[in-house]
Design a protein around this motif. Structure first.
Motif, short mmCIF file in Angstrom:
data_model
loop_
_atom_site.label_atom_id
_atom_site.label_comp_id
_atom_site.label_asym_id
_atom_site.label_seq_id
_atom_site.Cartn_x
_atom_site.Cartn_y
_atom_site.Cartn_z
N ILE A 1 0.84 -1.20 0.00
CA ILE A 1 0.00 0.00 0.00
C ILE A 1 0.88 1.25 0.00
O ILE A 1 0.61 2.21 -0.73
N ILE A 2 1.92 1.24 0.80
CA ILE A 2 2.83 2.38 0.85
C ILE A 2 3.48 2.60 -0.50
O ILE A 2 3.58 3.74 -0.98
N ASP A 3 3.91 1.52 -1.14
CA ASP A 3 4.50 1.64 -2.47
C ASP A 3 3.52 2.25 -3.46
O ASP A 3 3.88 3.11 -4.27
N ASP A 4 2.26 1.82 -3.40
CA ASP A 4 1.24 2.38 -4.28
C ASP A 4 1.01 3.86 -3.98
O ASP A 4 0.86 4.68 -4.90
N LEU A 5 0.97 4.22 -2.70
CA LEU A 5 0.79 5.63 -2.34
C LEU A 5 1.94 6.48 -2.88
O LEU A 5 1.72 7.61 -3.33
N ASN A 6 3.13 5.94 -2.86
CA ASN A 6 4.28 6.68 -3.37
C ASN A 6 4.23 6.88 -4.88
O ASN A 6 4.88 7.79 -5.40
N SER A 7 3.46 6.06 -5.56
CA SER A 7 3.39 6.19 -7.03
C SER A 7 2.19 7.00 -7.50
O SER A 7 2.05 7.27 -8.68
N ILE A 8 1.33 7.42 -6.57
CA ILE A 8 0.15 8.21 -6.93
C ILE A 8 0.59 9.62 -7.35
O ILE A 8 1.45 10.23 -6.72
N SER A 9 -0.05 10.11 -8.39
CA SER A 9 0.20 11.47 -8.83
C SER A 9 -0.12 12.45 -7.71
O SER A 9 -1.09 12.27 -6.97
N GLN A 10 0.69 13.49 -7.58
CA GLN A 10 0.51 14.48 -6.51
C GLN A 10 -0.87 15.13 -6.54
O GLN A 10 -1.39 15.51 -5.50
N GLU A 11 -1.48 15.20 -7.70
CA GLU A 11 -2.80 15.83 -7.79
C GLU A 11 -3.88 14.98 -7.11
O GLU A 11 -4.89 15.50 -6.66
N TYR A 12 -3.69 13.66 -7.04
CA TYR A 12 -4.68 12.78 -6.43
C TYR A 12 -4.41 12.52 -4.94
O TYR A 12 -5.27 12.03 -4.23
N LEU A 13 -3.22 12.83 -4.49
CA LEU A 13 -2.83 12.50 -3.12
C LEU A 13 -3.74 13.12 -2.06
O LEU A 13 -4.12 12.43 -1.11
N PRO A 14 -4.12 14.40 -2.16
CA PRO A 14 -5.03 14.95 -1.14
C PRO A 14 -6.37 14.20 -1.05
O PRO A 14 -6.88 13.97 0.04
N ALA A 15 -6.90 13.78 -2.19
CA ALA A 15 -8.17 13.05 -2.18
C ALA A 15 -8.00 11.68 -1.54
O ALA A 15 -8.84 11.24 -0.74
N VAL A 16 -6.91 11.00 -1.86
CA VAL A 16 -6.64 9.68 -1.27
C VAL A 16 -6.45 9.82 0.23
O VAL A 16 -6.99 9.04 1.02
#
Length: 114
Positions: A87-102
């Protein structure tokens, strides 16, 4: 116990057996015997090499206690890290624009827990 602790520490360090073999000078085939179903326990010299390469202690590999790490991470935290590493690896690969929503979804879900 040695087998499980060794596998856990290899995973925690984000290594593969081939890397550990190169780092220790112990053949991959030999290390495989320590982590597969045969669960062979190495002699003291090899256990020391494995522990040093994994930044832990032989005692931790044998007993699961007294982990020696430069990060001083308790054993329970290592288990959680291993559990959530994907999960952490996936979070690190998320685009910065989607990170606040996640992040908002994760916090909202956590607040709904009893």
């Amino acid at each position: 116990m040695f087998r499980d602790n060794l596998k856990e520490q290899i995973e925690y360090k984000g290594m593969i057996i081939k890397e550990l073999a190169a780092k220790t000078g112990i053949s991959k085939r030999t290390i495989d015997t320590y982590v597969d179903s045969r669960a062979v326990i190495p002699n003291a010299e090899i256990a020391v090499k494995l522990a040093e390469a994994l930044d832990t202690s032989v005692e931790y590999l044998v007993k699961g206690s007294e982990q020696k790490s430069t990060q001083n991470i308790p054993h329970a935290d290592i288990k959680n890290y291993v559990k959530y590493k994907r999960i952490i690896d996936d979070l690190n690969s998320i685009s910065q624009e989607y990170l606040p929503a996640v992040e908002a979804m994760i916090h909202a879900a956590a607040k709904k827990l009893p």
